[in-house]
Write a protein that holds these residues in place. Structure first.
Motif, short mmCIF file in Angstrom:
data_model
loop_
_atom_site.label_atom_id
_atom_site.label_comp_id
_atom_site.label_asym_id
_atom_site.label_seq_id
_atom_site.Cartn_x
_atom_site.Cartn_y
_atom_site.Cartn_z
N ILE A 1 84.48 20.27 2.75
CA ILE A 1 83.10 20.70 2.99
C ILE A 1 83.00 22.20 2.74
O ILE A 1 83.10 23.02 3.66
N PRO A 2 82.82 22.60 1.49
CA PRO A 2 82.65 24.03 1.18
C PRO A 2 81.28 24.52 1.66
O PRO A 2 80.31 23.76 1.65
N GLU A 3 81.23 25.78 2.06
CA GLU A 3 79.99 26.31 2.63
C GLU A 3 79.47 27.54 1.90
O GLU A 3 78.33 27.94 2.11
N GLN B 1 83.70 29.49 -2.02
CA GLN B 1 84.50 28.29 -1.73
C GLN B 1 84.26 27.22 -2.78
O GLN B 1 85.21 26.54 -3.21
N TYR B 2 83.02 27.05 -3.22
CA TYR B 2 82.75 26.11 -4.31
C TYR B 2 83.48 26.53 -5.57
O TYR B 2 84.03 25.68 -6.30
N GLN B 3 83.51 27.84 -5.85
CA GLN B 3 84.16 28.32 -7.05
C GLN B 3 85.66 28.05 -7.02
O GLN B 3 86.26 27.69 -8.05
N ILE B 4 86.28 28.19 -5.86
CA ILE B 4 87.71 27.90 -5.72
C ILE B 4 87.99 26.44 -6.08
O ILE B 4 88.92 26.13 -6.82
N LEU B 5 87.16 25.55 -5.56
CA LEU B 5 87.33 24.13 -5.86
C LEU B 5 87.06 23.83 -7.33
O LEU B 5 87.73 22.99 -7.95
N LEU C 1 93.13 25.42 0.99
CA LEU C 1 91.93 25.23 1.81
C LEU C 1 91.98 26.07 3.08
O LEU C 1 90.98 26.71 3.47
N GLN C 2 93.10 26.07 3.74
CA GLN C 2 93.23 26.84 4.97
C GLN C 2 93.16 28.34 4.72
O GLN C 2 92.52 29.08 5.47
N ILE D 1 88.23 26.89 4.14
CA ILE D 1 87.37 25.80 3.68
C ILE D 1 87.60 24.59 4.59
O ILE D 1 88.73 24.13 4.75
N LYS D 2 86.54 24.09 5.18
CA LYS D 2 86.64 22.97 6.11
C LYS D 2 87.01 21.69 5.36
O LYS D 2 86.53 21.45 4.25
#
Length: 439
Positions: free
Chosen positions: A33-35, A39-43, A82-83, A87-88
């Motif tokens: 669950i990116p916020e 965080q979206y860019q990392i994924l 993620l940690q 990123i949840k």
């Protein structure tokens, strides 16, 4: 270097192995669950650059969550990323092989159409056997149709349900992504209801329209997902050392513009060119041959609880967008009544992400079908493509409820009648003209 060699061997295995079915012991599914944009860019970077992870959903801001499958050896690395970036996430499936083992695949007994059950999945041979039995049982209503051919030479088989000439048509395309087993299963349920139900609205829908229904439009891939590699998505055409094209990125509409890849190793590989695959090329020809009869086109997929409209390249309200949205939202209201399942409605680009080269965009723009929809069935990220057999019937029932409401609301707004294509075409042309003027 060791990783590259190991991964290359893995890809070669799932592409070529025919002796032993691949097992997913201790493979995990993350619900991430990116916020933030970062965080979206990392994924997105992982999605693009690290083929160790199978992204079941794309990491884009319109997505509330991202499902990612990881091998046991790569799980810790993903958790660390993620940690580190706060990123949840949760691991919704610890061992997907257990879920695969619980998927009941029944055998259909020929000459007994009621032997098809709605608490199990079926392979291609059994689905086709059931279709043959329906043709034999209802010779005055059901006819066998061939929508095209696959790379390995299999017919894309379906049935036509018709109670007489002169009726407008509803077209259902399913199973274009091999691993989405709930798509053919639910489509077979719809066929069964149209032929056997005593429900007044269902009988009227069956009687008032011609139905062209194809439960599996990617037969080679569907067989491969049953016999060799459960998570297979594409067809089976070889390209170099890789196999398969994403057939829902291969249609000649904004091909390779967004949401697809030119890398044959990836699941979203769009092919070397539009309609490069015999499945899409032949199926599109069949659709063109009856295109002037089709007033509603439905493609079924999983997963995500979505009802999508064209187009995937823009959020502009092209054509009869507002009518289609109104009809779709009311239908999803009907879907929610039975089990409380909530669907979101919107065009592809606004509801999930920009993705082009899909069947529905081509059908909408080239064939001018007034109402075109994509279902993304259950679930909402817990099981993903491995929907338990116990959910086949509930999913099918609520979808059937919504399909009847789609028809009802379409008729209420003047669609699905002999003049609807004429007025819809005028409306689409005028809308496109006005949008051009306002730019």
């Amino acid at each position: 270097m060791l990783f590259i060699k190991t991964f290359s061997f893995f890809i070669l295995y799932i592409n070529l192995a025919v002796c032993e079915k691949f097992r997913f012991d201790n493979y995990s599914v993350f619900k991430i669950i990116p916020e933030t944009e970062q965080q979206y860019q990392i994924l997105q970077d992982i999605r693009r650059d690290d083929p160790r992870y199978d992204f079941w959903t794309d990491p884009l801001p319109l997505r509330e969550f991202v499902n990612v499958m990881s091998s046991p050896g790569d799980k810790t690395y993903l958790e660390d990323i993620l940690q580190k970036n706060e990123i949840k996430y949760e691991i919704v499936m610890q061992n997907i092989q257990e879920a695969i083992d619980e998927e009941i695949v029944n055998t259909f007994t020929r000459s007994g159409i009621r032997n098809m059950e709605w608490n199990a999945y079926y392979n291609l041979n059994d689905i086709n056997g059931w279709l043959d039995d329906l043709v034999a049982t209802y010779p005055n209503t059901v006819s066998r149709i061939i929508g095209g051919v696959s790379y390995e030479g299999r017919d894309i088989r379906g049935i036509k349900i018709s109670h007489g000439s002169g009726r407008r048509a509803i077209f259902i395309e399913s199973g274009i992504h091999a691993r989405e087993w709930i798509s053919p299963a639910t489509t077979c349920y719809i066929i069964n209801e149209l032929l056997t139900s005593n429900h007044t609205e269902t009988r009227a829908a069956a009687r008032d329209y011609d139905w062209y229904i194809f439960p599996v439009t990617n037969p080679d891939g569907y067989i491969w997902s049953h016999e060799q590699f459960r998570m297979w998505r594409k067809n089976r055409q070889p390209y170099g050392t890789n196999f398969g094209v994403d057939l829902n990125r291969n249609w000649n509409n904004n091909w390779l513009v967004a949401g697809s890849s030119s890398n044959p190793a990836l699941d979203t590989y769009a092919g070397p060119g539009p309609f490069s695959e015999p499945e899409t090329r032949s199926l599109s020809s069949y659709i063109q041959s009856i295109g002037d009869q089709i007033d509603m086109y439905i493609a079924t997929h999983s997963f995500g609880h979505l009802l999508l409209l064209p187009f995937g390249n823009s959020t502009e309200p092209y054509g009869n967008y507002h009518d289609a949205m109104n009809i779709g939202r009311r239908a999803m209201g009907a879907l929610s009544v039975r089990y409380g399942t909530m669907y979101r409605t919107g065009n592809i680009a606004e509801a999930i992400y920009r993705a082009t080269g899909g069947s529905v965009d081509w059908v909408k723009e080239q064939i001018k079908v007034p109402l075109v929809y994509v279902y993304e069935f259950r679930d909402n990220g817990t099981y993903g493509f491995l929907l338990p057999p116990s959910q086949i019937l509930p999913n099918s029932e609520e979808v059937m409820d919504s399909l009847l409401e789609l028809i009802h609301q379409a008729k209420r707004l003047g669609y699905l009648n002999s003049s609807s294509r004429f007025y819809a075409s005028i409306y689409i042309c005028l809308s496109a003209f006005l949008i051009t003027l306002l730019r």
